[in-house]
Design an enzyme around this catalytic site. Structure first.
Site, PDB file in Angstrom:
ATOM      1  N   LYS A  64     -53.130  23.817  41.336  1.00  0.00           N
ATOM      2  CA  LYS A  64     -51.832  23.157  41.565  1.00  0.00           C
ATOM      3  C   LYS A  64     -50.688  24.166  41.471  1.00  0.00           C
ATOM      4  O   LYS A  64     -49.643  24.003  42.107  1.00  0.00           O
ATOM      5  CB  LYS A  64     -51.633  22.008  40.561  1.00  0.00           C
ATOM      6  N   TYR A 185     -56.508  19.040  49.046  1.00  0.00           N
ATOM      7  CA  TYR A 185     -56.361  18.994  47.579  1.00  0.00           C
ATOM      8  C   TYR A 185     -57.693  19.327  46.891  1.00  0.00           C
ATOM      9  O   TYR A 185     -57.759  20.171  45.999  1.00  0.00           O
ATOM     10  CB  TYR A 185     -55.858  17.601  47.167  1.00  0.00           C
ATOM     11  N   TYR A 237     -50.460  18.806  30.888  1.00  0.00           N
ATOM     12  CA  TYR A 237     -50.302  17.345  31.025  1.00  0.00           C
ATOM     13  C   TYR A 237     -49.546  16.760  29.836  1.00  0.00           C
ATOM     14  O   TYR A 237     -48.560  17.328  29.398  1.00  0.00           O
ATOM     15  CB  TYR A 237     -51.671  16.655  31.202  1.00  0.00           C
ATOM     16  N   VAL A 255     -59.841  20.811  34.721  1.00  0.00           N
ATOM     17  CA  VAL A 255     -61.005  20.155  34.103  1.00  0.00           C
ATOM     18  C   VAL A 255     -62.313  20.924  34.301  1.00  0.00           C
ATOM     19  O   VAL A 255     -63.344  20.544  33.748  1.00  0.00           O
ATOM     20  CB  VAL A 255     -61.188  18.677  34.565  1.00  0.00           C
TER      21      VAL A 255
HETATM   22  N1  GLN Z   1     -59.989  17.821  40.916  1.00  0.00           N
HETATM   23  C1  GLN Z   1     -59.615  17.222  39.690  1.00  0.00           C
HETATM   24  C2  GLN Z   1     -59.110  15.798  39.911  1.00  0.00           C
HETATM   25  O1  GLN Z   1     -58.437  15.553  40.850  1.00  0.00           O
HETATM   26  C3  GLN Z   1     -58.554  18.052  39.016  1.00  0.00           C
HETATM   27  C4  GLN Z   1     -58.050  17.460  37.724  1.00  0.00           C
HETATM   28  C5  GLN Z   1     -57.795  18.447  36.645  1.00  0.00           C
HETATM   29  O2  GLN Z   1     -58.217  19.598  36.660  1.00  0.00           O
HETATM   30  N2  GLN Z   1     -57.091  17.996  35.620  1.00  0.00           N
HETATM   31  O3  GLN Z   1     -59.369  14.909  39.162  1.00  0.00           O
END
Ligand code: GLN
Length: 308
Positions: A64, A185, A237, A255
């Site tokens: 991102k 994405y 977050y 994640v």
């Molecule tokens: N590809 C994961 C999702 O969209 C990315 C989320 C993350 O890394 N927090 O859920």
């Protein structure tokens, strides 16, 4: 440096049993949650590694940061923030509550709704192949590729992000179709990096957007300023505030277990630790950063950070 890294990894290792991998993307659930590695890339281009710093894993939400930077470069400040905010959401990364009930645009580009909106803008501007090429430059790593297994695994379990994308579409925020926006994405989330690639990227951001080894400018200074500020306020977050108080280093988690940190003018730090806390941030990784921040005086606003 090596001693400090070893101690930090040893401390972090004690915490990995407490978390879980991100099983909502089944392929990520197969990763060994005891992996833990860190890499520091200092301003002279020197890499210091400890633990599993060369193991490949998917970048996930750390992409991102790259997508926001490219959107700012290509579309400019006004167009990028026309339909995405820059305030912390205080909600989980995959929440759609505020977007549905209290706001007509995503809170910021570091949560899924904001990043899907950005991907939708980017889909008309740049191909995935060019995004991949640019990611390799930013990370100083030519071996970054698309992890097809993780990509297909996430595409097969995409209901929640699809719900977010349709909500964005209903509010007139998407510039391309739900399918095209989600494809770019998820492709960006599925890039295979290492802790060392993230440390390289961190160093470019710490060096005002210039690769300090080749002296090539990869990002404008104003873009880097925005990206680092949003990493500090939103990069972890709904754990961003506590993390900023305790560690004081702009960071972004994913994640897949990755963590990217930027110590301005000094170093980039990359971490891989797929055991996650309930907010989706690497447990071992956060411990490593706490330790490095205290030992190497990395906090933006303090020389000596008290033990919290
Ligand atoms: N590809 C994961 C999702 O969209 C990315 C989320 C993350 O890394 N927090 O859920």
């Amino acid at each position: 440096m090596n001693k400090i890294l070893e101690q930090a990894v040893a401390k972090g290792k004690k915490m990995t049993a407490l978390g879980r991998t991100a099983t909502y993307i089944p392929e990520l659930g197969h990763v060994n949650k005891d992996y833990l590695g860190v890499c520091v890339c200092t301003s002279d281009g020197q890499y210091y590694k400890c633990g599993d710093a060369d193991v490949r894993f998917t970048i996930q939400s750390i992409s991102k940061v790259i997508s926001l930077a490219v959107a700012l470069e290509r579309c400019g400040y006004e167009r990028t923030f026309d339909r995405v905010g820059m305030e912390p959401s205080g909600d989980s990364f995959d929440s759609l509550v505020k977007l549905d009930l209290t706001s007509d645009y995503p809170s910021n580009p570091m949560i899924n709704s904001g990043a899907i909106a950005i991907a939708s803008h980017l889909a008309s501007e740049v191909s995935f192949e060019n995004m991949l090429k640019f990611t390799r430059h930013l990370c100083m790593d030519d071996e970054i590729t698309l992890n097809e297994r993780v990509f297909h695994s996430e595409m097969g379990h995409i209901s929640r992000n699809k719900a977010i994308a349709y909500l964005l579409e209903s509010k007139g925020i998407l510039e391309n179709s739900v399918e095209e926006s989600l494809k770019l994405y998820v492709q960006m989330c599925s890039l295979n990096v290492t802790a060392a690639s993230l440390a390289g990227f961190g160093l470019v951001l710490a060096s005002d957007g210039v690769n300090p080894v080749t002296e090539e400018r990869l990002l404008h200074s104003w873009v880097v300023q925005i990206v680092k500020t949003i990493m500090l306020t939103c990069g972890m977050y709904d754990g961003s505030g506590k993390f900023a108080v305790e560690v004081g280093v702009p960071s972004k988690s994913g994640v897949g277990g990755g963590l990217l940190s930027v110590v301005d003018k000094r170093m980039g730090i990359g971490i891989f630790g797929p055991s996650l806390d309930e907010k989706g941030n690497s447990i071992g990784g956060q411990h490593i950063l706490r330790e490095l921040s205290a030992k190497m005086k990395l906090h933006m606003f303090a020389d000596n950070v008290p033990e919290f």
